[in-house]
Design a protein around this motif. Structure first.
Motif, PDB file in Angstrom:
ATOM      1  N   ALA A 196     -10.221   7.493 -53.246  1.00  0.00           N
ATOM      2  CA  ALA A 196      -9.525   7.269 -54.413  1.00  0.00           C
ATOM      3  C   ALA A 196      -9.736   5.933 -55.000  1.00  0.00           C
ATOM      4  CB  ALA A 196      -7.900   7.688 -53.958  1.00  0.00           C
ATOM      5  N   ASN A 197      -9.565   4.701 -54.171  1.00  0.00           N
ATOM      6  CA  ASN A 197      -9.664   3.486 -54.743  1.00  0.00           C
ATOM      7  C   ASN A 197     -10.105   2.485 -53.716  1.00  0.00           C
ATOM      8  OD1 ASN A 197      -7.611   3.545 -52.738  1.00  0.00           O
ATOM      9  ND2 ASN A 197      -6.082   2.560 -53.888  1.00  0.00           N
ATOM     10  N   TYR A 198     -10.993   2.890 -53.297  1.00  0.00           N
ATOM     11  CA  TYR A 198     -12.097   1.633 -52.617  1.00  0.00           C
ATOM     12  C   TYR A 198     -12.194   0.180 -52.978  1.00  0.00           C
ATOM     13  CZ  TYR A 198     -15.731  -0.008 -49.299  1.00  0.00           C
ATOM     14  OH  TYR A 198     -16.448  -0.975 -48.418  1.00  0.00           O
ATOM     15  N   ASP A 199     -12.500   0.446 -54.278  1.00  0.00           N
ATOM     16  CA  ASP A 199     -12.890  -0.835 -55.028  1.00  0.00           C
ATOM     17  C   ASP A 199     -11.875  -1.823 -55.209  1.00  0.00           C
ATOM     18  OD1 ASP A 199     -15.617   0.104 -55.150  1.00  0.00           O
ATOM     19  OD2 ASP A 199     -15.310   0.855 -57.116  1.00  0.00           O
ATOM     20  N   ALA A 200     -10.561  -1.244 -55.267  1.00  0.00           N
ATOM     21  CA  ALA A 200      -9.560  -1.966 -55.278  1.00  0.00           C
ATOM     22  C   ALA A 200      -9.039  -2.912 -54.224  1.00  0.00           C
ATOM     23  CB  ALA A 200      -8.057  -1.197 -55.571  1.00  0.00           C
ATOM     24  N   ALA A 201      -9.898  -2.550 -53.008  1.00  0.00           N
ATOM     25  CA  ALA A 201      -9.587  -3.118 -51.742  1.00  0.00           C
ATOM     26  C   ALA A 201     -10.534  -4.126 -51.614  1.00  0.00           C
ATOM     27  CB  ALA A 201      -9.101  -2.323 -50.696  1.00  0.00           C
ATOM     28  N   VAL A 202     -11.620  -4.355 -52.285  1.00  0.00           N
ATOM     29  CA  VAL A 202     -12.893  -4.954 -52.029  1.00  0.00           C
ATOM     30  C   VAL A 202     -12.518  -6.412 -52.443  1.00  0.00           C
ATOM     31  CG1 VAL A 202     -15.112  -5.720 -52.887  1.00  0.00           C
ATOM     32  CG2 VAL A 202     -14.420  -3.203 -52.518  1.00  0.00           C
ATOM     33  N   GLY A 203     -12.575  -7.382 -51.201  1.00  0.00           N
ATOM     34  CA  GLY A 203     -12.395  -8.722 -51.439  1.00  0.00           C
ATOM     35  C   GLY A 203     -10.825  -9.135 -51.176  1.00  0.00           C
ATOM     36  N   ALA A 204      -9.894  -7.970 -51.136  1.00  0.00           N
ATOM     37  CA  ALA A 204      -8.368  -8.394 -50.969  1.00  0.00           C
ATOM     38  C   ALA A 204      -8.161  -9.105 -49.512  1.00  0.00           C
ATOM     39  CB  ALA A 204      -7.590  -7.144 -51.383  1.00  0.00           C
ATOM     40  N   ASP A 205      -6.978  -9.506 -49.481  1.00  0.00           N
ATOM     41  CA  ASP A 205      -6.423 -10.094 -48.263  1.00  0.00           C
ATOM     42  C   ASP A 205      -6.007  -9.057 -47.318  1.00  0.00           C
ATOM     43  OD1 ASP A 205      -7.287 -12.767 -49.254  1.00  0.00           O
ATOM     44  OD2 ASP A 205      -5.239 -13.212 -49.957  1.00  0.00           O
ATOM     45  N   SER A 206      -5.430  -8.122 -47.940  1.00  0.00           N
ATOM     46  CA  SER A 206      -4.707  -7.109 -47.072  1.00  0.00           C
ATOM     47  C   SER A 206      -4.970  -5.860 -47.774  1.00  0.00           C
ATOM     48  CB  SER A 206      -3.363  -7.342 -46.824  1.00  0.00           C
ATOM     49  OG  SER A 206      -2.582  -7.694 -47.947  1.00  0.00           O
ATOM     50  N   ALA A 207      -4.758  -4.755 -47.092  1.00  0.00           N
ATOM     51  CA  ALA A 207      -4.767  -3.319 -47.559  1.00  0.00           C
ATOM     52  C   ALA A 207      -3.870  -2.618 -46.557  1.00  0.00           C
ATOM     53  CB  ALA A 207      -6.071  -2.870 -47.808  1.00  0.00           C
ATOM     54  N   ARG A 208      -3.253  -1.675 -47.042  1.00  0.00           N
ATOM     55  CA  ARG A 208      -2.324  -0.579 -46.518  1.00  0.00           C
ATOM     56  C   ARG A 208      -2.805   0.736 -46.452  1.00  0.00           C
ATOM     57  NH1 ARG A 208       1.517   2.459 -49.155  1.00  0.00           N
ATOM     58  NH2 ARG A 208       3.162   3.425 -47.565  1.00  0.00           N
ATOM     59  N   VAL A 209      -3.814   1.280 -45.394  1.00  0.00           N
ATOM     60  CA  VAL A 209      -4.121   2.593 -45.179  1.00  0.00           C
ATOM     61  C   VAL A 209      -2.846   3.619 -45.298  1.00  0.00           C
ATOM     62  CG1 VAL A 209      -5.158   4.322 -43.806  1.00  0.00           C
ATOM     63  CG2 VAL A 209      -6.111   2.035 -44.241  1.00  0.00           C
ATOM     64  N   VAL A 210      -2.650   4.292 -46.289  1.00  0.00           N
ATOM     65  CA  VAL A 210      -1.515   5.051 -46.395  1.00  0.00           C
ATOM     66  C   VAL A 210      -1.589   6.111 -45.402  1.00  0.00           C
ATOM     67  CG1 VAL A 210      -1.176   4.769 -49.119  1.00  0.00           C
ATOM     68  CG2 VAL A 210      -2.640   6.621 -48.200  1.00  0.00           C
ATOM     69  N   SER A 211      -0.110   6.882 -45.278  1.00  0.00           N
ATOM     70  CA  SER A 211       0.057   7.731 -44.286  1.00  0.00           C
ATOM     71  C   SER A 211      -0.946   8.757 -44.260  1.00  0.00           C
ATOM     72  CB  SER A 211       1.481   8.193 -44.233  1.00  0.00           C
ATOM     73  OG  SER A 211       1.513   9.108 -45.152  1.00  0.00           O
ATOM     74  N   CYS A 212      -0.891   9.637 -43.009  1.00  0.00           N
ATOM     75  CA  CYS A 212      -1.579  10.825 -42.977  1.00  0.00           C
ATOM     76  C   CYS A 212      -1.284  11.895 -44.053  1.00  0.00           C
ATOM     77  CB  CYS A 212      -1.383  11.450 -41.454  1.00  0.00           C
ATOM     78  SG  CYS A 212       0.385  11.732 -41.268  1.00  0.00           S
ATOM     79  N   ASN A 213      -0.229  12.006 -44.266  1.00  0.00           N
ATOM     80  CA  ASN A 213       0.176  13.191 -45.365  1.00  0.00           C
ATOM     81  C   ASN A 213      -0.536  12.464 -46.828  1.00  0.00           C
ATOM     82  OD1 ASN A 213       1.299  15.343 -44.146  1.00  0.00           O
ATOM     83  ND2 ASN A 213       3.194  13.991 -43.599  1.00  0.00           N
ATOM     84  N   THR A 214      -0.334  11.280 -46.910  1.00  0.00           N
ATOM     85  CA  THR A 214      -0.425  10.583 -48.212  1.00  0.00           C
ATOM     86  C   THR A 214      -1.977  10.738 -48.414  1.00  0.00           C
ATOM     87  OG1 THR A 214       1.306   9.335 -48.299  1.00  0.00           O
ATOM     88  CG2 THR A 214      -0.317   8.810 -49.773  1.00  0.00           C
ATOM     89  N   THR A 215      -2.824  10.309 -47.304  1.00  0.00           N
ATOM     90  CA  THR A 215      -4.227  10.209 -47.336  1.00  0.00           C
ATOM     91  C   THR A 215      -4.616  11.777 -47.419  1.00  0.00           C
ATOM     92  OG1 THR A 215      -4.326   8.457 -45.797  1.00  0.00           O
ATOM     93  CG2 THR A 215      -6.223  10.056 -45.650  1.00  0.00           C
ATOM     94  N   GLY A 216      -4.156  12.586 -46.843  1.00  0.00           N
ATOM     95  CA  GLY A 216      -4.734  14.197 -47.022  1.00  0.00           C
ATOM     96  C   GLY A 216      -4.471  14.471 -48.583  1.00  0.00           C
ATOM     97  N   LEU A 217      -3.412  14.251 -49.220  1.00  0.00           N
ATOM     98  CA  LEU A 217      -2.955  14.774 -50.719  1.00  0.00           C
ATOM     99  C   LEU A 217      -4.194  13.628 -51.462  1.00  0.00           C
ATOM    100  CD1 LEU A 217       0.908  14.885 -50.507  1.00  0.00           C
ATOM    101  CD2 LEU A 217      -0.840  16.648 -50.612  1.00  0.00           C
ATOM    102  N   SER A 218      -4.293  12.378 -51.280  1.00  0.00           N
ATOM    103  CA  SER A 218      -5.168  11.640 -52.156  1.00  0.00           C
ATOM    104  C   SER A 218      -6.445  12.156 -51.994  1.00  0.00           C
ATOM    105  CB  SER A 218      -4.878  10.421 -51.637  1.00  0.00           C
ATOM    106  OG  SER A 218      -3.690   9.655 -51.736  1.00  0.00           O
ATOM    107  N   ARG A 219      -6.909  12.639 -50.825  1.00  0.00           N
ATOM    108  CA  ARG A 219      -8.258  13.210 -51.008  1.00  0.00           C
ATOM    109  C   ARG A 219      -8.504  14.421 -51.609  1.00  0.00           C
ATOM    110  NH1 ARG A 219      -9.287  13.345 -44.319  1.00  0.00           N
ATOM    111  NH2 ARG A 219      -9.689  11.041 -43.899  1.00  0.00           N
ATOM    112  N   LEU A 220      -7.246  15.210 -51.807  1.00  0.00           N
ATOM    113  CA  LEU A 220      -7.267  16.419 -52.330  1.00  0.00           C
ATOM    114  C   LEU A 220      -7.186  16.150 -54.080  1.00  0.00           C
ATOM    115  CD1 LEU A 220      -7.330  19.623 -52.380  1.00  0.00           C
ATOM    116  CD2 LEU A 220      -4.928  19.287 -51.997  1.00  0.00           C
ATOM    117  N   PHE A 221      -6.270  15.509 -54.369  1.00  0.00           N
ATOM    118  CA  PHE A 221      -6.209  14.886 -55.735  1.00  0.00           C
ATOM    119  C   PHE A 221      -7.283  14.453 -56.279  1.00  0.00           C
ATOM    120  CE2 PHE A 221      -1.317  15.106 -54.812  1.00  0.00           C
ATOM    121  CZ  PHE A 221      -1.201  16.236 -54.740  1.00  0.00           C
ATOM    122  N   ALA A 222      -7.855  13.422 -55.765  1.00  0.00           N
ATOM    123  CA  ALA A 222      -9.284  12.610 -56.540  1.00  0.00           C
ATOM    124  C   ALA A 222     -10.158  13.525 -57.025  1.00  0.00           C
ATOM    125  CB  ALA A 222      -9.685  11.946 -55.369  1.00  0.00           C
TER     126      ALA A 222
END
Lengths: 354, 354
Positions: free
Chosen positions: B124-150
């Motif tokens: 969904a938003n790989y580019d938003a994290a490129v070069g950032a100081d930190s990222a939060r990998v969202v929860s299993c459920n949010t990940t599952g929904l985001s992969r579907l919605f994209a």
């Protein structure tokens, strides 16, 4: 006094018989049973005349020391109305017997809709069954949804309903059913049969349903979305639903988080078998986002159709003037609503006196 | 070669470490553990340098005969990137350590969104994290929904999404969690946190979610409704989703009815721990009624975020040119999609070579 025969004395039949017994205008003509299992001993203990329904007739009952009064034909002969509570699909094969005796018959939701003149939920379409030859009390889930949709449709209009039914895997006594540790889309195909079944009661309703099965035995839980044709407040919806005698809005203060505590509550309240005849709606789950209403409700699969069967008996026999009269009489005799505290948004529950 | 430290070696940490180990461009700098439980012996067996994270430091590890290489500070010192897989809420208290060492850090979905610069799902938003100081990998459920919605959002547009998440009560090893025989609305209030969490990835998405908890340990199951801005055929949706490398459309012919058989399938396929990294969507559940899309998907709560953590490492470290490159490299090294037959509607899965 209406003489009501109950053909089948399992999960639903035994409850219907006990519910008939406490009605002021009905008596149990007798119950049928295929085998002399523990439920047959309960029928005997209650003093219900027992009719042998199995292929071996009274033989196994004689062997078990249980008296029988005859066959299913004999039971139908002594009944003004028969409630068929045999397993799904068996009821249809019994229809001819009831027709031969010209006896009004009530079937359960496990039968196809065409088994009867009308698919029945007292709150939704009592009048359609008045004087009919037969009625089909729809399944526990369809009953639960219809009770909820009736006031929503009347008051706000329903644009579309979408429901996920998270179903118990089996009843407490059904020890050969699963799953043990799994969540199954069931059926995987969409819609599940529940949506079309609700349409046997609300033909014009736009509804999609998804069914699942989980390793519990206590109750079904519905995740409900109803897109309304207007935009009431959540509080207004709570008040509307709280006025319905067969909907129980669980107040947050009770600390009831699931079916386990719900049924512990009704056992504590002294209900027969701990039965929960009402839809149980978590009050704080009632939410309105734009015109989308959401809520959770729990449905006791063994019990919610029991008062509906009683009302169906009255409708077919044309002994009561109105749906309201029958519903109030059934509720009062059986104890629907009794022992449950009122949600603060609830108006006083209707009784036979008001 | 990127040196990746994993702070925490529980359900997610041990999987992320093993996933780092098989990447061609990464190596495990070390892992931290609070106590010398069975997982510590696995870390030792894998040859991962073990860093003591508990208040008693190395003492309990010495007593258990396990060598330690230092403290969490030492681990961060030898790491180019740290993946924090400590329990929810603990990660936030570790953030200062990573900042002090100026080390890019990845947090998990149990933390509040503001713990990191970006909430991350590779598709969904790989580019938003490129070069950032930190990222939060969202929860299993949010990940599952985001992969579907994209892909749905990109291809059809999403008017509104409504999801019921039927969640496993606990992981297989979490023996103190319930329920045993119940279905709980959880939370009872609507929306559950999942909808707002998906909005950390798709800020403009209109989504309502309802959460439940059931007595299974294997996977979450989502009952998904997406009202689309257009009206594709179900077959077109199946083909679209089948082209996604982290979505697995379960062909009906496999006879997989729930999470139990799904995980038996991936164990049979030789997956490490039997992990299911992909959303598993029942192909025949994909249904379109007017512009309403419905489907069921199962999400392995212990596993689906693992490839996302690997991609997040690459994004923060700016070592890979594109999301596609990272996703393909992660999939290829880990084996995402491997061992699963293709649904007939699926296009060939992407690999690192195409």
């Amino acid at each position: 006094m209406l003489h009501v025969g109950i053909n089948g004395f399992g999960t639903i039949g035994k409850r219907v018989a006990d519910a008939v017994r406490v009605q002021p205008d009905m008596t149990v003509a007798g119950v049928s049973k295929r085998s002399p299992n523990f439920e047959a001993t309960i029928a005997d203990d209650r003093g219900y005349d027992l009719y042998a329904a199995g292929e071996d007739g009274r033989v196994p009952f004689d062997a078990a020391g249980l008296d029988t009064a005859g066959t299913v034909h004999d039971l139908v002969e002594v009944s003004d109305v028969v409630v068929d509570t045999t397993p799904g699909g068996v009821g249809a094969s019994n229809a001819e017997i009831y027709e031969d005796h010209d006896t009004p018959a009530i079937f359960q939701g496990g039968e196809d809709p065409d088994v009867a003149d009308v698919s029945f939920v007292a709150r939704a379409n009592y009048d359609a069954a008045v004087g009919a030859d037969s009625a089909r009390v729809v399944s526990c889930n369809t009953t639960g949804l219809s009770r909820l949709f009736a006031p929503l449709e009347e008051t706000y209009g329903i644009e579309k309903a979408r429901v996920t039914l998270v179903r118990r895997g089996g009843d407490p006594g059904q020890t050969s059913r699963g799953p043990i540790n799994d969540t199954l889309p069931d059926p995987v195909e969409i819609p599940s049969h529940h949506g079309p079944d609700v349409k046997t009661v609300f033909p014009d309703l736009d509804i999609d349903t998804m069914g699942m099965k989980v390793p519990t035995t206590q109750m079904h839980t519905h995740s409900v979305n109803v897109t309304l044709e207007s935009t009431p407040s959540a509080e207004a919806v709570r008040e509307l639903l709280g006025r319905e005698s067969r909907l129980f809005l669980i107040p947050e203060t009770l600390g009831i988080d699931g079916a386990g505590k719900l049924k512990e509550y009704t056992r504590d309240a002294g209900r027969p078998r701990g039965d929960v005849w009402e839809n149980c709606i978590w009050a704080e789950s009632v939410t309105v986002e734009d015109n989308d209403l959401y809520l959770f409700q729990a449905i006791h699969q063994e019990a919610d159709v029991v008062p509906e069967n009683i009302d169906a008996v009255r409708a077919l026999s044309e002994r009561t003037a109105s749906a309201r009269q029958s519903i109030d009489r059934t509720n009062d005799a059986l104890g629907v609503g009794r022992g449950l505290v009122e949600h603060e948004g609830n108006a006083p529950r209707s009784t036979a006196d008001d």
